[in-house]
Scaffold this active site. Structure first.
Site, short mmCIF file in Angstrom:
data_model
loop_
_atom_site.label_atom_id
_atom_site.label_comp_id
_atom_site.label_asym_id
_atom_site.label_seq_id
_atom_site.Cartn_x
_atom_site.Cartn_y
_atom_site.Cartn_z
N HIS A 138 0.84 -1.20 0.00
CA HIS A 138 0.00 0.00 0.00
C HIS A 138 0.88 1.26 0.00
CE1 HIS A 138 -3.56 2.41 1.62
NE2 HIS A 138 -2.53 3.18 1.97
N GLU A 139 1.87 1.29 0.87
CA GLU A 139 2.73 2.48 0.98
C GLU A 139 3.65 2.61 -0.24
OE1 GLU A 139 2.03 4.63 3.16
OE2 GLU A 139 0.63 3.30 4.21
#
Length: 376
Positions: A138-139
């Site tokens: 996600h990051e």
């Protein structure tokens, strides 16, 4: 890396996406904004030139001095996940990653010159390996999309709004910009959730991670299907008052609600767009410069229109019905004054009955059968 740390990381084959463009997973509203910003020559350069006004250098020094930097020597299993995520999404430069002492589960990707990823101890302790892999993905998705630049600007503007609150209308103007940025950033979180799924390639793990963020480390007490049912109930439940309260509740947030994120991710995982990416058919990064801003905004507008049309939320259904009713009324008025409606319309008797029947018909639209968002 020690043998023990190798054993703690699930060893299974994951597909890699060489040269993948972030457009492959970006939400339509997020994608249209990013395509437009990338087309503005020198946009990033201007904001990076203003980095002296932003707290970025201070944040970097803060994390370097008061957090643990992930490496082969520290949090080696996280470092392995980070490099693996960058390999899968073909992000050439691996961003620095820090673990910060904070019992609240959280993660972020910030920075203008170079993105940095920060995860809290609360999150590391809450999630298992597969769930954490989705978060790291996600990051990294944020970093690949360039969200870090715009998130840093959002943080800066939010702080600025507090400092100029005493200036007449100054706070109002900045908060209008902040509100718009928050709406975009909520959509960017949906994009990053999709990137996390592309990295982890385990939908159930992504669902579990979102459930834990909502309800803590009590998986034996939770159920994915019941959790998704909450999102369904949230969307269609209540009356117009609840719809207004939903809007007021979400306005100050930078993230969508957790059940909504889970439902949106599951919907995207079932689309043809997701399957095409998994099959290796996706937009490439070297094609980004040729992307049409107009087409991107058209897709975004179509997405919002379809969201209103298919939403089960009472307010959104009212908006859709009013739009449909207005079109129906316009057609009947045209027929009445042009005589296209026949003799009955000219005399007014049957026309009145027909108009009433037509209006009632627009309020009984069938429920939508599928999600229109084919994703980015």
């Amino acid at each position: 890396m020690t043998d023990a740390s190798h054993e703690s990381v699930p060893s299974r084959h994951r597909k890699r996406f060489p040269g993948i463009s972030s457009r492959a997973y970006e939400h339509p509203a997020d994608r249209s904004a990013l395509v437009a910003l990338r087309k503005l020559s020198g946009f990033d350069t201007v904001f990076k030139a203003l980095s002296g006004l932003l707290p970025e250098r201070s944040l970097r020094l803060l994390f370097l001095s008061d957090s643990v930097r992930v490496s082969d020597a520290q949090f080696a299993h996280l470092n392995d996940m980070l490099r693996d995520a960058c390999y899968i999404l073909d992000l050439e430069k691996v961003p620095p990653m820090y673990v910060s002492q904070d019992p609240r589960p959280n993660a972020m990707c910030i920075g203008l010159d170079e993105p940095i990823i920060v995860v809290t101890t609360g999150l590391v302790e809450l999630l298992d390996e597969e769930e954490m892999r989705a978060v790291v993905g996600h990051e990294v998705g944020h970093a690949l999309s360039g969200h870090a630049v715009y998130r840093t600007i959002l943080l800066f503007l939010t702080n600025l709004a507090l400092k100029v609150a005493w200036i007449p209308l100054g706070n109002v103007a900045i908060m209008a910009i902040v509100t718009a940025l928050r709406e975009w950033f909520r959509k960017s979180e949906l994009s990053a959730d999709r990137a996390g799924l592309l990295v982890g390639q385990d939908l159930r793990a992504s669902m579990r991670g979102l459930m834990k963020i909502a309800g803590g480390n009590h998986l034996h007490e939770m159920n994915v299907d019941a959790f998704l049912a909450q999102a369904e109930e949230y969307e269609k439940g209540g009356d117009l008052r609840d719809s207004v309260l939903k809007i007021l509740n979400v306005l100050p947030r930078s993230h969508p609600f957790t059940t909504v994120r889970a439902a949106e991710l599951k919907k995207w995982s079932e689309t043809r767009d997701f399957q095409r990416v998994m099959d290796g058919h996706y937009p490439r990064r070297d094609e980004d410069k040729d992307t049409s801003v107009t087409d991107s905004f058209r897709e975004s507008a179509a997405h919002y229109a379809d969201t209103v049309r298919t939403s089960k939320d009472p307010l959104m259904k009212l908006v859709g019905d009013i739009a449909g009713g207005a079109g129906d009324l316009g057609g009947k008025l045209r027929d009445r004054f042009t005589g296209a409606g026949g003799g009955g319309a000219a005399k007014g008797g049957p026309a009145s009955s027909d108009t009433t029947g037509g209006s009632e018909g627009t309020w009984r639209r069938p429920e939508p059968g599928e999600d229109p968002d084919s994703g980015s």
